[in-house]
Each structure stands twice: as structure tokens, then as C-alpha cells.
Scaffold this motif. Structure first.
Motif, PDB file in Angstrom:
ATOM      1  N   LEU A  84      -6.801 -12.102  -7.195  1.00  0.00           N
ATOM      2  CA  LEU A  84      -5.951 -12.525  -6.079  1.00  0.00           C
ATOM      3  C   LEU A  84      -4.770 -13.386  -6.531  1.00  0.00           C
ATOM      4  CD1 LEU A  84      -8.615 -13.155  -3.275  1.00  0.00           C
ATOM      5  CD2 LEU A  84      -7.538 -11.017  -4.025  1.00  0.00           C
ATOM      6  N   GLN A  85      -4.734 -13.682  -7.855  1.00  0.00           N
ATOM      7  CA  GLN A  85      -3.532 -14.314  -8.415  1.00  0.00           C
ATOM      8  C   GLN A  85      -2.608 -13.262  -9.032  1.00  0.00           C
ATOM      9  OE1 GLN A  85      -6.640 -15.949  -9.191  1.00  0.00           O
ATOM     10  NE2 GLN A  85      -6.190 -17.321  -7.475  1.00  0.00           N
TER      11      GLN A  85
ATOM     12  N   LEU B  21      -1.732 -19.507  -0.963  1.00  0.00           N
ATOM     13  CA  LEU B  21      -1.095 -18.255  -0.550  1.00  0.00           C
ATOM     14  C   LEU B  21      -0.268 -17.700  -1.703  1.00  0.00           C
ATOM     15  CD1 LEU B  21       0.029 -19.258   3.044  1.00  0.00           C
ATOM     16  CD2 LEU B  21      -1.637 -17.492   2.442  1.00  0.00           C
ATOM     17  N   ASN B  22      -0.468 -16.438  -2.002  1.00  0.00           N
ATOM     18  CA  ASN B  22       0.299 -15.780  -3.057  1.00  0.00           C
ATOM     19  C   ASN B  22       1.057 -14.602  -2.473  1.00  0.00           C
ATOM     20  OD1 ASN B  22      -0.897 -17.512  -4.997  1.00  0.00           O
ATOM     21  ND2 ASN B  22      -2.701 -16.179  -5.056  1.00  0.00           N
ATOM     22  N   ALA B  23       2.236 -14.345  -3.025  1.00  0.00           N
ATOM     23  CA  ALA B  23       3.021 -13.195  -2.588  1.00  0.00           C
ATOM     24  C   ALA B  23       3.356 -12.343  -3.801  1.00  0.00           C
ATOM     25  CB  ALA B  23       4.292 -13.658  -1.890  1.00  0.00           C
ATOM     26  N   PHE B  24       3.143 -11.053  -3.659  1.00  0.00           N
ATOM     27  CA  PHE B  24       3.416 -10.097  -4.736  1.00  0.00           C
ATOM     28  C   PHE B  24       4.236  -8.944  -4.197  1.00  0.00           C
ATOM     29  CE2 PHE B  24      -1.009 -11.642  -5.276  1.00  0.00           C
ATOM     30  CZ  PHE B  24      -0.816 -12.419  -6.408  1.00  0.00           C
TER      31      PHE B  24
ATOM     32  N   ARG C 151       5.051 -11.295  -9.178  1.00  0.00           N
ATOM     33  CA  ARG C 151       4.695 -12.405  -8.302  1.00  0.00           C
ATOM     34  C   ARG C 151       5.939 -13.150  -7.832  1.00  0.00           C
ATOM     35  NH1 ARG C 151      -0.190 -16.640  -9.628  1.00  0.00           N
ATOM     36  NH2 ARG C 151       0.032 -17.904  -7.740  1.00  0.00           N
ATOM     37  N   LEU C 152       5.931 -13.553  -6.574  1.00  0.00           N
ATOM     38  CA  LEU C 152       7.055 -14.309  -6.023  1.00  0.00           C
ATOM     39  C   LEU C 152       6.658 -15.774  -5.912  1.00  0.00           C
ATOM     40  CD1 LEU C 152       7.188 -11.302  -4.748  1.00  0.00           C
ATOM     41  CD2 LEU C 152       8.884 -12.294  -3.223  1.00  0.00           C
TER      42      LEU C 152
ATOM     43  N   PRO D  40       8.495  -3.811  -0.656  1.00  0.00           N
ATOM     44  CA  PRO D  40       7.214  -4.048   0.013  1.00  0.00           C
ATOM     45  C   PRO D  40       6.518  -5.275  -0.578  1.00  0.00           C
ATOM     46  CG  PRO D  40       7.027  -2.193  -1.495  1.00  0.00           C
ATOM     47  CD  PRO D  40       8.468  -2.617  -1.507  1.00  0.00           C
ATOM     48  N   ILE D  41       6.008  -6.119   0.289  1.00  0.00           N
ATOM     49  CA  ILE D  41       5.434  -7.403  -0.125  1.00  0.00           C
ATOM     50  C   ILE D  41       4.000  -7.515   0.372  1.00  0.00           C
ATOM     51  CG2 ILE D  41       5.625  -9.931   0.145  1.00  0.00           C
ATOM     52  CD1 ILE D  41       7.933  -8.799  -1.499  1.00  0.00           C
TER      53      ILE D  41
END
Ligand code: FES
Ligand SMILES: [Fe+2]
Lengths: 159, 417
Positions: free
Chosen positions: B118-119, B82-85, B150-151, B71-72
């Protein structure tokens, strides 16, 4: 509800019942006859509908396109044979002005495959605009708002 | 990531080395292969499409999605980045955001209220110091070590990609010049979302991606296209592949149809009924949109993304595997911000061609399942992919399975199979 809408209600519910029986009986060629020439028939997930997005799962602008849908199902499209069974709720009349009746009706649709496998295929609400033409009630607009954003495999037959 | 133990545990599969024109059926149903794909493809050195930037326009806007089984969470921070986790709390692993879309100034977990900025940094822990000096976190607890997973994130125009691996090459290199320029072609000015939905299919995810790359089937399985001369294989067009083989573009120009002396004219093919006419041809109303005259272009990006131009129907599709035998396809239908009402209307009408109820494409929702249910019993047999030869290269003809072979070439490379 005023007296006029009370009198209309059984006729409206009868139209909606006849429509779902027509689909469930697989009398696809007769489906266009439930609509006016300029009718809008749209199947759209609730999320798109509420966000004001127009694009959904199916979009027929006029009786001709509804007819084309049905003949495409009949002649062009390939899918495993299946039937639907609709269950509809009592109808709520939202308004009746200028000769147009606005009516909302909830639905459940089961999909039954030839293998015997069956499932609850979709649920939602019909948001209809109904008019009277030559003594007959017809759909001028039938927005089929499906609760889920997801469709299992494919959606061939109309809801 | 490439440790010895994963190699030792590799599922046993019989497959001739460097062979792409046969694919063992086992690859579509084996649970061990599926696990291996999660490691090597989805969490490996591969960019994965996670969404469009306009899905999360403002700071705090997020969407939830998946890369493989993981799940991302894609979220825009205060700086606009934009950040992806991984969508999972660093405390006990609770899902952080469970809405499809939303906005949050801070990511707080519902379970014990740990908060992340949000980071993805751990910001605060509820009762960190206990109550009246009882309980709470030990003194040496390090906030820095308990951020979200984090991706890396990269963007090509509106398209947002993420990857788990530090080894993934830069996105332009991963995609190659041809693929990037095709994305630039479609995403050439501000776009808007016209609608979204998903389609759940009962087949291995690779069967769907093969179908996307199989330009051979288009006019044979899909009768609607052929009947209305929307996509005949005899039209001018071709296949473009990148060096890895994993990405492809299949394109055609509708106006240059010349179907004399082909099998179409003999009336032998099932997919041909010329007496079929539409009562309302407004369904097929189109407008020229690209200077190169290309009217149909399907771009498949390895492993699970599709960029679609079918006449004026523009869309991106993201495929999410749901176990070895199932997958879910997420559609986002697009237009341009400067579309006229008439152009929007044409896109709306043409949306009838695509998706789970697509007059053209509905068959794609079931064809993978028709394969899956017939091959599961014979995992030692294999599929045949010899149209257009055995090679993986650009082709002038779309009566070819070269891009499907290309997929397998890239797949075998990444999977070390
Ligand atoms: S699991 Fe998230 S705060 Fe405990
Ligand atoms: Fe297809």
C-alpha cells in the motif's frame, strides 16, 4: 402473485404509461396530478441509493414541490429545448399491503434535442408506491433510481 | 519537467503579455495547449484535489480518480496514511484498480499478478524464478526500481491534495492564508457524505472554471436565485483573491439585501419576475450555520476545485478535463456528523438548488457548451473580461470579473504563456 395484485397490475401499468406519455408529450403542468399531496419524488443514482445516501439529483417532498419544479422549468430555468422518449418494461408488483402497492418498472429514456441530436439519456428503475384515492391510482412515492452516477449536461425534465 | 524541448514545442498563440481582460478563443480548443496543460498544470508544481479523507476511512480503502488525464489511485495504508499513485501497474501499464471505490490489502495487478504494497513498493512477481529454472526475471532485476509512480500528498482538514512535482510549495503556501482559513471554516468538525454524482459537460474545462469564478452571471443567468432573493448582487458581499490570482472566494450575506435604485427595480432585467411564487416554500428553509453571517460562499481553488456553501448546501466539486472540448464535474454533497434530522432534511431539500438538475445551477451545465460551439470556428478572436476594470484584486462588488482575470493570471504564470 395473488388475485388482487393480478387485478391491479393493468391499472398500475396504465398509470405508469400515462405518466411517461405525459412527460414525453411535454404536458409538464399535468405532472403533479399523478402524485398524492404528500408524495415523495426523488431521482437518485443507484450507487447513492444502495449506500443509503439520500441526496441525489432531484428531491420533491410533496405535490407542491413537484408543481414548483414544473413552473420553474417553465419560467425560470434556461436550457436548450428538448424532449424525452421513455420506454418502460412490464411492471413487477413487489407487494400490496395496507392500501399501498409497491411496484418496480425499468425504464430507458432517450433525449432528443431540437438540432436532431439524440442519445440514450438515462436508464434505471422506478421504485413506486402507489395508492388509490377517490377511485384513482396515484404515486405516493416515486424513487427514480438511475443506473449511472453521471448526468450528461443537465437534467431538466422529470424522468 | 521544464526541459528545453517543451519550450520549443510550445503552441503558437497570440496573447498580449500580462493581459488578463482578453483571452484568445484558441485557449479553449487547441490540442497543443491541452497537452501543455497536462505537463505544466496537472503534472506540474500545482496541488490537485483528489478527494475527501472520509471517502477512504480504513486501511486498504481506495478510490480512483484523475488529475488531468492521469488516472490516480488514492489509498489508505496500514499506518493510516493516505498515499496517491498513478493507477497503473509498473509492469506493462495495466490499470490497477478499476472500481470507483473499494478495499484491498495489497494491490495486485490482474494481468500478470504483480503485487504492490500500500506504499506502492513492488512486493512480488508471479513466476519470478520461472518454472523449473526456465524463464523468470533476470538476477539483476531490481524490485526497488519498479514501484508505482507515487505522488506527494497533503491534507487540509478533510480535503486531500496530491502533486506530481517536488517543486510544489507546501499546501498552506500554495493556497494562502485566506483560502486555508475558509476551508477551516467549513471543515470545522466531522463531516459526512450525503451523496455523490457527476456531470459531463461539452466544453473545455477552463470555461467551467471561469463560470465558477464569474460572480457577475449569478443573478442574470440563474433566474431562480434572483426571484427568491437568494443571491442578489446588491447584497453585502465581495470577492477575495489570493496573491497568485488563481484562487478566489465569492461571498454574500442574504439578510442584508437592499435593492433600491438598482436596475432590478426598473423591471428591465430578464432575470426578474416578482410574481413568481413557490407553492411550497419549505424548499427554501434554511438555518444559520456560520457566525460570520455569510450565507453564500463559492471558493474556487486553482486549477479545478470548488468548495461550495449555498445556504446550507455544502459540497466540493472536482473538475476533470476529458480532452480539449469536454470535462466531467464530480460532486460530493456534505453535511456534518452532528446534524439533527431536521438539518439533514433542510440540506436534502436544498440539494435541489445545485447539481445537474439544480433549480439554481442547471444552466451552468450547458452555458460552457453554448460558448464552446460558437467560438471553435474563430480561434484568433478573444473573450472580453472588463467588468470591474482590468485589475486582479479584491473587490467589494461582485459585479466584477476580477476573479476570472485572476484565474488567467495564474494560468499564464503556470503555463509560461
Ligand atoms: S501488467 Fe501488471 S502484472 Fe503485467
Ligand atoms: Fe452559475
Amino acid at each position: 402473485m395473488n388475485e388482487i395484485t393480478m387485478m391491479l397490475l393493468p391499472r398500475v401499468e396504465n398509470l405508469i404509461s400515462r405518466y411517461v406519455h405525459c412527460v414525453d408529450d411535454y404536458r409538464l403542468a399535468e405532472i403533479p396530478d399523478f402524485f398524492t399531496d404528500d408524495a415523495l419524488y426523488r431521482i437518485i443514482p443507484r450507487r447513492n441509493y444502495e449506500q443509503g445516501h439520500l441526496v441525489g439529483i432531484m428531491e420533491c417532498d410533496g405535490k407542491g414541490m413537484i408543481h414548483d419544479r414544473m413552473s420553474s422549468l417553465n419560467r425560470a430555468n434556461i436550457f436548450e429545448p428538448h424532449r424525452y422518449r421513455h420506454m418502460v418494461s412490464a411492471t413487477v408488483i413487489r407487494g400490496a399491503e395496507g392500501g399501498e402497492i409497491r411496484a418496480d418498472t425499468n425504464f430507458f429514456v432517450a433525449r432528443i434535442m431540437e438540432s436532431g441530436e439524440f442519445s440514450l439519456f438515462t436508464t434505471g428503475v422506478y421504485r413506486d408506491v402507489i395508492v388509490e384515492k377517490e377511485g384513482q391510482l396515484l404515486f405516493k412515492e416515486r424513487i427514480v433510481v438511475c443506473d449511472s452516477t453521471r448526468v450528461d449536461s443537465l437534467l431538466a425534465l422529470p424522468i | 519537467m521544464n526541459n528545453i524541448s517543451t519550450v520549443a514545442e510550445k503552441p503558437k498563440i497570440y496573447w498580449e503579455p500580462n493581459e488578463y481582460h482578453h483571452v484568445p478563443y484558441q485557449i479553449y480548443s487547441d490540442g497543443g495547449i491541452y497537452e501543455e496543460e497536462q505537463k505544466r498544470l496537472f503534472r506540474g508544481p500545482v496541488w490537485q484535489f483528489v478527494g475527501l479523507d472520509m471517502e477512504v476511512p480504513n486501511p486498504g480503502d481506495f478510490k480512483t480518480t484523475w488529475i488531468g488525464d492521469t488516472p490516480i489511485l488514492l489509498i489508505r495504508d496500514e499506518t493510516g496514511a493516505l498515499n496517491a499513485f498513478v493507477n497503473r501497474c509498473a509492469h506493462r501499464g495495466t490499470t490497477l484498480c478499476f472500481e470507483a471505490y473499494g478495499n484491498k490489502p495489497v494491490l495486485s495487478c490482474v494481468y500478470h499478478n504483480w503485487c504492490f504494497d500500500l506504499q506502492g513498493n513492488l512486493q512480488s512477481v508471479a513466476f519470478q524464478h520461472g518454472i523449473r529454472k526456465q524463464g523468470g526475471l533476470p538476477k539483476d532485476f531490481c524490485f526497488k526500481d519498479h514501484g508505482l509512480t507515487r505522488l506527494r500528498v497533503a491534507q487540509v482538514r478533510n480535503l486531500v491534495f496530491a502533486t506530481f512535482s517536488d517543486e510544489t510549495p507546501p499546501i498552506e503556501e500554495f493556497l494562502g492564508e485566506t483560502m486555508v482559513s475558509h476551508m477551516n471554516r467549513i471543515f470545522n468538525r466531522p463531516m459526512k457524505i450525503l451523496g455523490t454524482y457527476s456531470q459531463y459537460m461539452h466544453n473545455n474545462w477552463k470555461l467551467y472554471m471561469e463560470n465558477v469564478k464569474d460572480s457577475y452571471h449569478a443573478s442574470l443567468l440563474h433566474l431562480f436565485f434572483t426571484t427568491f432573493r437568494l443571491n442578489r448582487l446588491s447584497m453585502e458581499g465581495g470577492l477575495l483573491l489570493d496573491d497568485s490570482g488563481g484562487h478566489h472566494i465569492s461571498y454574500s450575506k442574504v439578510k442584508t439585501d437592499s435593492s433600491q435604485d438598482t436596475e432590478y427595480e426598473t423591471g428591465q432585467l430578464r432575470a426578474q419576475q416578482d410574481d413568481f411564487t413557490l407553492a411550497d416554500r419549505r424548499l427554501l428553509r434554511t438555518f444559520p450555520e456560520f457566525e460570520d453571517g455569510i450565507t453564500h460562499a463559492i471558493q474556487g481553488i486553482f486549477p479545478t476545485m470548488v468548495v461550495q456553501q449555498i445556504q446550507n448546501s455544502l459540497a466540493v466539486r472536482q473538475l476533470v478535463p476529458r480532452g480539449p472540448g469536454e470535462c466531467e464535474l464530480f460532486w460530493t454533497i456534505l453535511g456534518y456528523e452532528d446534524d439533527t434530522p431536521d438539518q439533514t432534511d433542510m440540506r436534502l431539500k436544498q440539494s435541489n438548488l445545485i447539481g445537474p438538475a439544480g433549480l439554481v445551477s442547471m444552466e451552468d451545465g450547458i452555458i460552457g457548451s453554448l460558448v464552446q460551439r460558437a467560438i471553435d470556428c474563430d480561434s484568433d478572436k478573444s473573450t472580453v473580461l472588463e467588468m470591474g476594470g482590468h485589475s486582479v484584486e479584491n473587490q467589494k462588488s461582485r459585479v466584477s470579473e476580477a476573479s476570472v482575470r485572476g484565474f488567467w493570471k495564474a494560468y499564464r504564470t503556470h503555463m509560461d504563456l
